[in-house]
Design a protein around this motif. Structure first.
Motif, PDB file in Angstrom:
ATOM      1  N   HIS A   1      51.772 -40.342  95.288  1.00  0.00           N
ATOM      2  CA  HIS A   1      52.131 -39.029  95.049  1.00  0.00           C
ATOM      3  C   HIS A   1      53.097 -38.653  96.253  1.00  0.00           C
ATOM      4  O   HIS A   1      52.828 -38.922  97.420  1.00  0.00           O
ATOM      5  N   SER A   2      54.223 -38.017  95.886  1.00  0.00           N
ATOM      6  CA  SER A   2      55.068 -37.681  96.828  1.00  0.00           C
ATOM      7  C   SER A   2      55.593 -36.021  96.234  1.00  0.00           C
ATOM      8  O   SER A   2      55.565 -35.796  95.322  1.00  0.00           O
ATOM      9  N   ARG A   3      56.053 -35.127  97.306  1.00  0.00           N
ATOM     10  CA  ARG A   3      56.368 -33.861  97.048  1.00  0.00           C
ATOM     11  C   ARG A   3      57.745 -33.844  97.773  1.00  0.00           C
ATOM     12  O   ARG A   3      57.946 -34.200  98.610  1.00  0.00           O
ATOM     13  N   PHE A   4      58.688 -33.049  97.024  1.00  0.00           N
ATOM     14  CA  PHE A   4      59.900 -32.814  97.523  1.00  0.00           C
ATOM     15  C   PHE A   4      60.402 -31.513  97.189  1.00  0.00           C
ATOM     16  O   PHE A   4      60.425 -30.981  96.144  1.00  0.00           O
ATOM     17  N   THR A   5      60.361 -30.562  98.065  1.00  0.00           N
ATOM     18  CA  THR A   5      60.719 -29.309  97.844  1.00  0.00           C
ATOM     19  C   THR A   5      62.338 -28.795  98.264  1.00  0.00           C
ATOM     20  O   THR A   5      62.854 -29.492  99.148  1.00  0.00           O
ATOM     21  N   VAL A   6      62.925 -28.259  97.248  1.00  0.00           N
ATOM     22  CA  VAL A   6      64.091 -28.261  97.007  1.00  0.00           C
ATOM     23  C   VAL A   6      64.683 -26.755  97.840  1.00  0.00           C
ATOM     24  O   VAL A   6      64.219 -25.720  97.515  1.00  0.00           O
TER      25      VAL A   6
ATOM     26  N   GLU B   1      67.594 -45.859  88.137  1.00  0.00           N
ATOM     27  CA  GLU B   1      67.889 -44.879  87.006  1.00  0.00           C
ATOM     28  C   GLU B   1      67.169 -43.709  86.988  1.00  0.00           C
ATOM     29  O   GLU B   1      65.950 -43.507  87.089  1.00  0.00           O
ATOM     30  N   THR B   2      67.791 -42.735  86.596  1.00  0.00           N
ATOM     31  CA  THR B   2      67.149 -41.237  86.751  1.00  0.00           C
ATOM     32  C   THR B   2      67.393 -40.699  85.300  1.00  0.00           C
ATOM     33  O   THR B   2      68.605 -40.623  84.796  1.00  0.00           O
ATOM     34  N   ASP B   3      66.523 -40.048  84.796  1.00  0.00           N
ATOM     35  CA  ASP B   3      66.708 -39.137  83.747  1.00  0.00           C
ATOM     36  C   ASP B   3      66.510 -37.698  84.022  1.00  0.00           C
ATOM     37  O   ASP B   3      65.261 -37.410  84.608  1.00  0.00           O
ATOM     38  N   PHE B   4      67.413 -36.720  84.112  1.00  0.00           N
ATOM     39  CA  PHE B   4      67.329 -35.122  84.520  1.00  0.00           C
ATOM     40  C   PHE B   4      67.183 -34.580  83.457  1.00  0.00           C
ATOM     41  O   PHE B   4      67.959 -34.438  82.506  1.00  0.00           O
ATOM     42  N   VAL B   5      65.715 -34.126  82.944  1.00  0.00           N
ATOM     43  CA  VAL B   5      65.320 -33.732  81.872  1.00  0.00           C
ATOM     44  C   VAL B   5      65.106 -31.879  81.886  1.00  0.00           C
ATOM     45  O   VAL B   5      65.398 -31.356  80.805  1.00  0.00           O
ATOM     46  N   ARG B   6      65.196 -31.429  83.184  1.00  0.00           N
ATOM     47  CA  ARG B   6      65.080 -29.941  83.283  1.00  0.00           C
ATOM     48  C   ARG B   6      65.747 -29.604  84.414  1.00  0.00           C
ATOM     49  O   ARG B   6      65.480 -30.436  85.578  1.00  0.00           O
ATOM     50  N   PRO B   7      66.449 -28.704  84.647  1.00  0.00           N
ATOM     51  CA  PRO B   7      67.011 -28.141  86.089  1.00  0.00           C
ATOM     52  C   PRO B   7      65.907 -27.882  86.861  1.00  0.00           C
ATOM     53  O   PRO B   7      64.934 -27.476  86.480  1.00  0.00           O
ATOM     54  N   VAL B   8      66.212 -28.138  88.175  1.00  0.00           N
ATOM     55  CA  VAL B   8      65.194 -27.893  89.378  1.00  0.00           C
ATOM     56  C   VAL B   8      65.630 -26.799  90.245  1.00  0.00           C
ATOM     57  O   VAL B   8      66.716 -27.259  90.881  1.00  0.00           O
ATOM     58  N   PRO B   9      65.225 -25.819  89.978  1.00  0.00           N
ATOM     59  CA  PRO B   9      65.916 -24.556  90.999  1.00  0.00           C
ATOM     60  C   PRO B   9      65.326 -24.734  92.444  1.00  0.00           C
ATOM     61  O   PRO B   9      64.444 -25.383  92.847  1.00  0.00           O
ATOM     62  N   VAL B  10      66.190 -24.104  93.316  1.00  0.00           N
ATOM     63  CA  VAL B  10      65.893 -23.828  94.597  1.00  0.00           C
ATOM     64  C   VAL B  10      64.502 -23.277  94.976  1.00  0.00           C
ATOM     65  O   VAL B  10      64.344 -22.400  94.251  1.00  0.00           O
ATOM     66  N   GLY B  11      63.793 -23.726  95.769  1.00  0.00           N
ATOM     67  CA  GLY B  11      62.476 -23.116  96.243  1.00  0.00           C
ATOM     68  C   GLY B  11      61.583 -23.688  95.376  1.00  0.00           C
ATOM     69  O   GLY B  11      60.396 -23.630  95.654  1.00  0.00           O
TER      70      GLY B  11
ATOM     71  N   THR C   1      59.098 -26.881  94.286  1.00  0.00           N
ATOM     72  CA  THR C   1      58.483 -28.201  94.841  1.00  0.00           C
ATOM     73  C   THR C   1      58.407 -29.151  93.538  1.00  0.00           C
ATOM     74  O   THR C   1      57.628 -28.745  92.787  1.00  0.00           O
ATOM     75  N   LEU C   2      58.927 -30.530  93.828  1.00  0.00           N
ATOM     76  CA  LEU C   2      58.693 -31.382  92.578  1.00  0.00           C
ATOM     77  C   LEU C   2      57.537 -32.239  93.192  1.00  0.00           C
ATOM     78  O   LEU C   2      57.636 -32.895  94.116  1.00  0.00           O
ATOM     79  N   TYR C   3      56.601 -32.531  92.093  1.00  0.00           N
ATOM     80  CA  TYR C   3      55.683 -33.241  92.533  1.00  0.00           C
ATOM     81  C   TYR C   3      55.853 -34.612  91.718  1.00  0.00           C
ATOM     82  O   TYR C   3      55.891 -34.700  90.446  1.00  0.00           O
ATOM     83  N   ILE C   4      55.868 -35.500  92.537  1.00  0.00           N
ATOM     84  CA  ILE C   4      56.358 -36.937  91.841  1.00  0.00           C
ATOM     85  C   ILE C   4      55.202 -37.938  92.077  1.00  0.00           C
ATOM     86  O   ILE C   4      54.367 -38.004  92.971  1.00  0.00           O
ATOM     87  N   ALA C   5      54.930 -38.431  90.873  1.00  0.00           N
ATOM     88  CA  ALA C   5      53.725 -39.547  90.850  1.00  0.00           C
ATOM     89  C   ALA C   5      54.652 -40.884  90.404  1.00  0.00           C
ATOM     90  O   ALA C   5      54.963 -40.880  89.500  1.00  0.00           O
ATOM     91  N   ALA C   6      54.214 -41.910  91.277  1.00  0.00           N
ATOM     92  CA  ALA C   6      54.851 -43.033  91.081  1.00  0.00           C
ATOM     93  C   ALA C   6      53.822 -44.428  90.780  1.00  0.00           C
ATOM     94  O   ALA C   6      52.883 -44.333  91.409  1.00  0.00           O
ATOM     95  N   ARG C   7      54.421 -45.090  90.223  1.00  0.00           N
ATOM     96  CA  ARG C   7      53.353 -46.201  89.589  1.00  0.00           C
ATOM     97  C   ARG C   7      54.143 -47.643  90.006  1.00  0.00           C
ATOM     98  O   ARG C   7      55.472 -47.782  89.945  1.00  0.00           O
TER      99      ARG C   7
ATOM    100  N   GLU D   1      57.510 -40.228  87.827  1.00  0.00           N
ATOM    101  CA  GLU D   1      58.054 -38.666  87.005  1.00  0.00           C
ATOM    102  C   GLU D   1      58.035 -37.513  88.057  1.00  0.00           C
ATOM    103  O   GLU D   1      56.755 -37.659  88.827  1.00  0.00           O
ATOM    104  N   GLY D   2      58.679 -36.594  87.926  1.00  0.00           N
ATOM    105  CA  GLY D   2      58.516 -35.547  88.857  1.00  0.00           C
ATOM    106  C   GLY D   2      58.198 -34.336  88.172  1.00  0.00           C
ATOM    107  O   GLY D   2      59.083 -33.815  87.027  1.00  0.00           O
ATOM    108  N   ARG D   3      57.237 -33.596  88.527  1.00  0.00           N
ATOM    109  CA  ARG D   3      56.661 -32.249  87.755  1.00  0.00           C
ATOM    110  C   ARG D   3      57.110 -31.092  88.630  1.00  0.00           C
ATOM    111  O   ARG D   3      57.025 -31.063  89.732  1.00  0.00           O
ATOM    112  N   LEU D   4      57.392 -29.952  87.835  1.00  0.00           N
ATOM    113  CA  LEU D   4      57.809 -28.757  88.378  1.00  0.00           C
ATOM    114  C   LEU D   4      56.518 -27.658  88.866  1.00  0.00           C
ATOM    115  O   LEU D   4      55.959 -27.453  88.257  1.00  0.00           O
TER     116      LEU D   4
END
Ligand code: 3VV
Length: 159
Positions: free
Chosen positions: A29-34, A76-86, A88-94, A108-111
């Motif tokens: 699990h990783s988090r990235f705040t825009v 490779e990345t699929d951008f499926v929804r816009p990610v607004p400033v502010g 936090t993207l919750y990223i789960a990797a395997r 995958e990264g969730r809003l």
């Protein structure tokens, strides 16, 4: 094992400041705040920065789970929804598989939360390398730099 000058997880002011935790079922699990520094269109994250965040999250997955030096061969990345400033993207990797020096990972990264809407999906091939990859192509004293700034001891395993 990592490096404090890393753009993804290091302490550089303009970096992404990402942190990683290994959870249940070997999901990393990783988090990235825009922030405003990450904009492409007004108020929205730049896609390249999001790809960078996934490179970091996936590379950390390889590092955490395999403890072998490896570099990104393909991302490779699929951008499926816009990610607004502010946001936090919750990223789960395997870790999806290993074939010789090839290491396959996906995420995958969730809003906004771990069960939020999926905004980005990514897959990568990392290639295992020897330590000379870093000393030959990067700084000659790369290994000392890794050792002197590593935060491996701060990684949480199955908290
Ligand atoms: C005390 C020190 C410890 C250090 C430990 C570090 C641990 C890290 C821990 C935590 C990480 C944290 C997060 C980091 C996140 C950021 C990571 C990055 O940004 S990395 C920088 C960007 N990537 C590069 O700069 C790579 C540049 N490319 C290369 O150096 C080479 O092309 C390399 C090493 C990737 C492959 O070159 P070859 O000559 O060694 O090997 P060949 O034979 O070409 O490839 C091996 C296999 O991989 C396939 N392959 C390679 N690249 C491919 C590609 N793009 N697509 C598909 N397959 C590919 C090949 O077809 C081959 O497959 P077949 O064995 O024949 O089946």
């Amino acid at each position: 094992m990592h490096y404090d000058q890393c753009f993804g997880c290091g302490d550089v002011e303009s970096g992404l400041h990402m942190r990683t935790t290994v959870g249940e079922h070997m999901v990393v699990h990783s988090r990235f705040t825009v922030t405003e520094a990450h904009q492409g269109a007004p108020g929205l994250a730049h896609g390249g920065l999001l790809a960078c965040a996934f490179d970091e999250a996936l590379g950390s997955t390889v590092g955490n789970l395999l403890r072998k030096p490896a570099v990104t061969g393909k991302l490779e990345t699929d951008f499926v929804r816009p990610v607004p400033v502010g946001t936090t993207l919750y990223i789960a990797a395997r870790l999806d598989g290993v074939a010789g020096r090839k290491i396959y990972v996906s995420a995958e990264g969730r809003l906004g939360s771990a069960d939020g809407q999926v905004a980005v999906r990514a897959r990568a091939l990392f290639v295992q390398v020897g330590f000379e990859h870093f000393t030959t192509h990067g700084y000659a004293d790369a290994l000392q730099r890794f050792r002197s700034t590593t935060r491996e001891s701060k990684w949480d395993i199955n908290p």
